[in-house]
Design an enzyme around this catalytic site. Structure first.
Site, PDB file in Angstrom:
ATOM      1  N   PRO A  34       0.927  -1.190  -0.012  1.00 18.76           N
ATOM      2  CG  PRO A  34       0.187  -1.074   2.274  1.00 18.76           C
ATOM      3  CD  PRO A  34       0.951  -1.894   1.180  1.00 18.76           C
ATOM      4  CD  GLN A  63      -2.524  -0.591   4.743  1.00 19.46           C
ATOM      5  OE1 GLN A  63      -1.999   0.639   4.424  1.00 19.46           O
ATOM      6  NE2 GLN A  63      -1.566  -1.719   5.356  1.00 19.46           N
ATOM      7  CB  CYS A  96       1.018   4.873   8.615  1.00 21.29           C
ATOM      8  SG  CYS A  96       1.200   6.270   7.707  1.00 21.29           S
ATOM      9  CE  LYS A 154       3.521  -2.429   4.740  1.00 20.01           C
ATOM     10  NZ  LYS A 154       4.310  -1.237   5.414  1.00 20.01           N
ATOM     11  CG  HIS A 203       8.540  -1.465   6.544  1.00 19.64           C
ATOM     12  ND1 HIS A 203       8.305  -0.332   5.817  1.00 19.64           N
ATOM     13  CD2 HIS A 203      10.052  -1.624   6.368  1.00 19.64           C
ATOM     14  CE1 HIS A 203       9.241   0.383   5.280  1.00 19.64           C
ATOM     15  NE2 HIS A 203      10.386  -0.207   5.571  1.00 19.64           N
ATOM     16  N   GLY A 211      11.124  -5.082   3.226  1.00 22.33           N
ATOM     17  CA  GLY A 211      12.161  -4.461   3.225  1.00 22.33           C
ATOM     18  C   GLY A 211      13.552  -4.827   2.477  1.00 22.33           C
ATOM     19  CG  ASN A 212      16.800  -4.547   3.581  1.00 24.94           C
ATOM     20  OD1 ASN A 212      16.756  -3.337   4.125  1.00 24.94           O
ATOM     21  ND2 ASN A 212      17.611  -5.103   4.535  1.00 24.94           N
ATOM     22  CD  GLU A 264       8.776   5.365  -1.526  1.00 24.93           C
ATOM     23  OE1 GLU A 264       9.634   5.848  -2.040  1.00 24.93           O
ATOM     24  OE2 GLU A 264       7.943   5.847  -0.331  1.00 24.93           O
TER      25      GLU A 264
END
Length: 355
Positions: A13, A72, A105, A146, A174, A208-209, A232
């Site tokens: 999201p 979400q 968030c 999440k 995350h 992540g990563n 992203e």
């Protein structure tokens, strides 16, 4: 229940970027599951235009590839979150989709309104438990959560166990701490994902990563996670899950075609942002890139953006009249479109896009 195999490659999201056309694009190129952007429970209940926009977003069909999709939600009032979920569960229930509670968030508005990653402190765990438990018991679809790392990192596993006991069907971690100023400060701590996976019985998703296909493989191998969520990095390369780096103009044109087919599901601002990311991912170092950005902001509609890509951008790249979507597929047969963006810069990723 979402099959575990659908949790393998997940499009995360993203605020104002998880529109239906982009979700459909990532699904076409390997995503097994996508998420809507984080939706406010309060606005779903009190803003009819907001509710209708997101209902429209969920009811458009793109030959079936738009599903499965996760809605979400964010909020800090169990009753309101459940009521908001019921506004959308009919759309989700028809396609067997779950709802997700955002507990990660890091943005300022989440801190100000006390939701998202700002519910991770132990003092708020009873509230988290109440929200997830209420959603799990009162909604007709599965519920997931999440999260980010708790400030006291070892607490993260304990929170995961609480979420599982409260009815979460899976948990996404995350593995960074909440920071409103720097959302991706440092590398994600994948060891904590591994610890969480070892403790929980429900599926665990690693976030992540990930910048490349190899990162995906290594992430799952190290953590043992049931899947990877990417945010992203997908904005630059929506074909990541297909292990492909597409021609930036052709993938932009394909995205715009979906936007035209499903008008009023993405704002012009969101469309411009997506096209900028596609081109930036490979061409950011080119001398014409800033001219492209300036011209893009002056586009008034999808047709203007198409014209910009097919004329000025193609001319700047030395490919005037050559770039087009072949059979509607921008990620295959790219050999005819090798240019200044697809060699030196194909491996370049702005560190700010690290997931």
């Amino acid at each position: 229940m979402i099959p575990v195999e659908n949790l393998s490659f997940i499009a995360a999201p993203m605020v104002n970027q998880s529109d239906m056309p982009f979700r459909a694009l990532t699904r076409k190129y390997g995503a097994t599951l996508t998420y809507t952007q984080m939706l406010s429970a309060d606005k779903l209940l009190n803003d009819q235009d907001y509710l209708e926009f997101h209902q429209r977003d969920l009811t458009r069909s793109a030959d079936g590839i738009e599903r499965p999709v996760v809605v979400q939600l964010c909020g800090n009032d169990p009753e309101l979150v459940v009521k908001a979920g019921k506004k959308l569960q009919g759309y989700c229930d028809a396609i067997g989709d779950p709802l997700d509670l955002n507990l990660g968030c890091p943005q300022d508005h989440a801190r100000e309104d006390h939701y998202g990653g700002y519910l991770l402190g132990r003092k708020d765990w009873p509230l988290i438990q109440d929200i997830v438990s209420s959603m799990s018991k009162l909604l007709s679809v599965p519920v997931s959560a999440k999260i980010r790392l708790c400030q006291n990192t070892p607490d993260t596993v304990n929170l995961g166990e609480l979420l599982e006991a409260s009815g979460a069907s899976w948990v996404t971690l995350h593995a960074r701490h909440v920071s409103a100023k720097r959302r991706r400060q440092g590398a994600a701590d994948l060891h904590e994902v591994k610890r969480l996976k070892e403790k929980l019985r429900v599926p665990v998703i690693s976030n992540g990563n990930v910048r490349t296909w190899d990162d995906l493989i290594e992430n799952r191998k190290y953590t043992g996670a049931d899947g990877c969520m990417v945010g992203e990095t997908l904005l630059g390369n929506p074909c990541l899950f297909a292990n492909v780096v597409p021609d930036p103009v052709r993938i932009s044109l394909e995205y715009l075609e979906i936007c035209k087919l499903h008008s009023e599901t993405a704002s012009l601002h969101a469309i411009q942002a997506h096209v900028r990311h596609f081109v930036e991912h490979q061409c950011v170092r080119r001398p014409w890139f800033q001219k492209f950005r300036k011209n893009l902001t002056h586009c008034d509609n999808v047709e203007d953006i198409e014209a910009l890509l097919l004329t000025k951008v193609s001319r700047w790249r030395g490919k005037a009249g050559q770039v087009a979507i072949k059979d509607g597929d921008a990620a295959t047969d790219t050999s005819d479109y090798e240019d200044d963006c697809s060699n030196e810069d194909a491996s370049y990723v702005d560190p700010s896009l690290w997931q």
